[in-house]
Write an enzyme that holds these catalytic residues in place. Structure first.
Site, short mmCIF file in Angstrom:
data_model
loop_
_atom_site.label_atom_id
_atom_site.label_comp_id
_atom_site.label_asym_id
_atom_site.label_seq_id
_atom_site.Cartn_x
_atom_site.Cartn_y
_atom_site.Cartn_z
N ASP A 74 0.84 -1.20 0.00
CA ASP A 74 0.00 0.00 0.00
C ASP A 74 0.88 1.25 0.00
O ASP A 74 1.69 1.45 0.91
CB ASP A 74 -0.93 0.00 1.22
CG ASP A 74 -2.09 0.98 1.05
OD1 ASP A 74 -1.85 2.13 0.66
OD2 ASP A 74 -3.24 0.58 1.30
N SER A 94 -7.41 4.30 -1.18
CA SER A 94 -7.13 2.86 -1.25
C SER A 94 -8.37 2.01 -1.49
O SER A 94 -8.24 0.81 -1.66
CB SER A 94 -6.43 2.39 0.03
OG SER A 94 -5.12 2.90 0.05
N SER A 145 -7.97 -1.72 1.56
CA SER A 145 -7.44 -2.62 0.53
C SER A 145 -8.04 -4.02 0.59
O SER A 145 -8.62 -4.47 -0.40
CB SER A 145 -5.91 -2.69 0.62
OG SER A 145 -5.35 -1.41 0.69
N ASP A 178 2.03 2.64 3.59
CA ASP A 178 1.16 3.80 3.38
C ASP A 178 0.99 4.63 4.64
O ASP A 178 1.13 5.85 4.63
CB ASP A 178 -0.20 3.29 2.90
CG ASP A 178 -1.26 4.37 2.81
OD1 ASP A 178 -1.23 5.13 1.84
OD2 ASP A 178 -2.11 4.44 3.72
ZN LIG Z 1 -3.34 5.99 2.38
#
Ligand SMILES: [Zn+2]
Ligand SMILES: *[C@@H]1O[C@H](CO)[C@@H](O)[C@H](O)[C@H]1NC(C)=O
Ligand SMILES: *[C@@H]1O[C@H](CO)[C@@H](O)[C@H](O)[C@H]1NC(C)=O
Length: 542
Positions: free
Chosen positions: A72, A122, A187, A350
């Site tokens: 991510d 995401s 995700s 992320d």
């Molecule tokens: Zn993010």
């Protein structure tokens, strides 16, 4: 100075709890092509990409197993810096190092924009790389005909899309998801959820938006009670709180978030009991390791109340690594002879970037790489297609012009125009923005008491409570059957269609070898039949 720090801390505390609701300010921009609001548009777009590239793809193999590794926020500068850190940890200059998956021969780039936003979140990206359809920011498993928060529209069958996990299940394959975030987070939710708001991870969130949680069912409940989530053989990650009532204290002393009184961990266990499957729920690493040699048919592991800890800060007794979770997931899924689909997310790359914690982001990237290495050791290349990608970029920059071999998480050799030092890795925006001393002269970061510590924020230009994603393309690396099909620069929503093509699943085009694979099965059957006949005949003669 103190006041400034306090203000940025406050801004951060206010914002950090939720992903920002990016405003849709379209002003005088040209209209979006209305065809993009349908699933067909993106499916056809992917199929034409497959037709084009398959002309240059001589591969006759097919992929029994599919693994998607998704880092991510693993932007290209993130990978360049992570490989350098890897080399420097090994005592080398670093730049010449390679992340394992960077050696895969199928390499491409994908466009990550979503239908209503130039820069994606995401969930719209998860819908692209798991369902093969682009949609709106903050929504998952539904087309762009569903705007964010629109519960009614998300219930219309025409607006709901299927994920590659559903295609795999329909073909008799097994499915699993592994992540370092909450298993209900953006995700992984792309594999199973249909929701017009990514924040509806529990029913209280649905209620707080004045919607009916029995109509627009929250994401945790979708995972446990509905298809395809209830068919997933293995679910590992964080996020216990979304499964527990707000009156329940979990194993580590945290309270649940649900207001409907449901204990979804117990419901998950009950469902497997009712269906007569061996199963286990685990909440710490030791318990997971007890199942390592002979895991049950179904496994649910929730190792934190929210996201799992950053690897460098994790308690090794309670938190398995991404590599360990991946290994047990592959062991479980490999038991299905028809094959499997596994989604593995390195989800905290992320989150570290959002906080401008560049060292943590790079370390999480190296943990992600270890999981890819483990999977590749366990599975043969001739029938396992491994795809490694990211969902979107970040605004982290790899600045010049430091000498070869300098610390990738250190200062640039060169000071700025006022003689102040800056970092080789810094950000365009985020909570790491510092004040100036007037006349545009930046503060000296070396004088900060936490300079160089794990949670020291690298500097940023624009002050935001959370650093933003970037709109630039991300990479795709592929190894295994039809790896060549991933070369080129294309829409992110093509990824699952290409994986399905290579694996003979899903509604779209299938590789030529898919017919051959059926023929092989028939041949194998005939052969088995002949052997059986021979045995019977032999026995009769005796
Ligand atoms: Zn993010
Ligand atoms: C917990 O859930 C109950 C309903 O079961 C609700 O009335 C209450 O407001 C919730 N408490 C909190 C702190 O959210
Ligand atoms: C790790 O967690 C266990 C179980 O909660 C606890 O007993 C132990 O003290 C923790 N270790 C560290 C280093 O915090």
């Amino acid at each position: 100075m103190f006041l400034k720090a306090l203000i940025s801390l406050l801004i951060f505390a206010l914002g950090a709890a939720r992903h920002p609701e990016a405003p849709v300010a379209r002003g005088n921009t040209p209209p979006i092509n209305p065809a993009e609001y349908t699933a067909e548009y993106w499916i056809n777009e992917a199929q034409s990409g497959i037709k084009k590239r398959s002309q240059h793809d001589p591969d006759q193999n097919v992929a029994r197993n599919l693994i998607m590794f998704m880092g991510d926020g693993m932007s290209i500068p993130t990978m360049s810096a992570a490989r350098t850190l890897k080399g420097q940890r090994a005592g080398n200059t670093g730049e010449e190092e390679e992340l394992f998956f960077e050696g895969f021969l199928g390499v491409g780039l994908v466009k990550t924009y979503c239908v209503d936003h130039q820069v994606a979140d995401s969930t719209c990206t998860a819908t692209a790389y798991l369902c093969g359809v682009k949609n709106n920011y903050g929504t998952v498993g539904v087309t762009a005909a569903v705007s964010r928060h629109d519960c009614e529209a998300s219930l219309l069958e025409a607006n709901r899309v299927q994920s590659i996990a559903e295609w795999a299940l329909a073909a008799g394959r097994d499915v699993g998801i592994v992540t370092t975030t909450r298993v209900t987070h953006a995700s992984p939710s792309g594999a199973y959820a249909k929701s017009s708001n990514r924040h509806w991870e529990n029913d209280a969130e649905v209620l707080s938006d004045s919607e009916d949680p029995d109509k627009c069912v929250d994401i945790a409940r979708q995972l446990v009670q509905m298809n395809p989530g209830k068919q997933f053989k293995v679910i590992l990650g964080g996020g216990r709180r979304e499964f527990l009532p707000n009156s329940t204290i979990d194993e580590e002393g945290h309270v649940g978030t649900r207001s409907d009184g449901r204990n979804l961990i117990e419901e998950w266990q009950q469902d497997k009991t009712n269906r007569d499957f061996s199963h286990s729920y685990v909440w710490n690493r030791d318990q997971l390791m007890n199942h390592f040699d002979s895991p049950p048919e179904y496994l649910l592991g929730l190792f934190e109340d929210t996201h799992m800890q950053y690897h460098l800060e994790a308690n090794a007794t309670t938190e398995p690594t991404l590599e360990e979770m991946t290994e047990i997931a592959i062991k479980m899924l490999s038991r299905n002879e028809k094959g499997f689909f596994l989604f593995v997310e390195g989800g905290r790359i992320d989150q570290a970037h959002h906080a401008n914690y560049v060292y943590l982001a790079l370390d999480e990237t190296l943990e992600f790489e270890k999981a890819v290495i483990k999977a590749s050791e366990m599975l043969p290349q001739d029938d396992t297609l491994t795809v490694v990608t990211a969902d979107h970029s970040h605004v982290v920059a790899f600045n010049g012009y430091t000498a070869r071999g300098s610390s990738i998480v250190g200062l640039s050799d060169q000071p700025d125009s006022h003689g102040m030092p800056f970092m080789t890795m810094s950000y365009t925006n985020g909570p790491g923005a510092r004040g100036t001393q007037g006349n545009g002269i930046r503060d000296d970061i070396r004088e900060e008491t936490d300079f160089g510590q794990l949670r020291w924020r690298s500097h940023a230009d624009v002050l935001l409570y959370e650093e933003t994603h970037g709109g630039d393309d991300v990479a795709v690396f592929a190894r295994g059957p039809h790896f060549r099909m991933f070369a080129g620069l294309y829409e992110q929503s093509q990824i699952p269609h290409v994986m399905a093509y290579a694996s003979c699943i899903g509604p779209g085009l299938h590789a030529p070898g898919c017919n051959a694979a059926t023929t092989i099965h028939v041949t194998a059957l005939l052969f088995a039949f002949a052997s059986l006949a021979k045995i019977i005949l032999t026995n009769m003669i005796l």
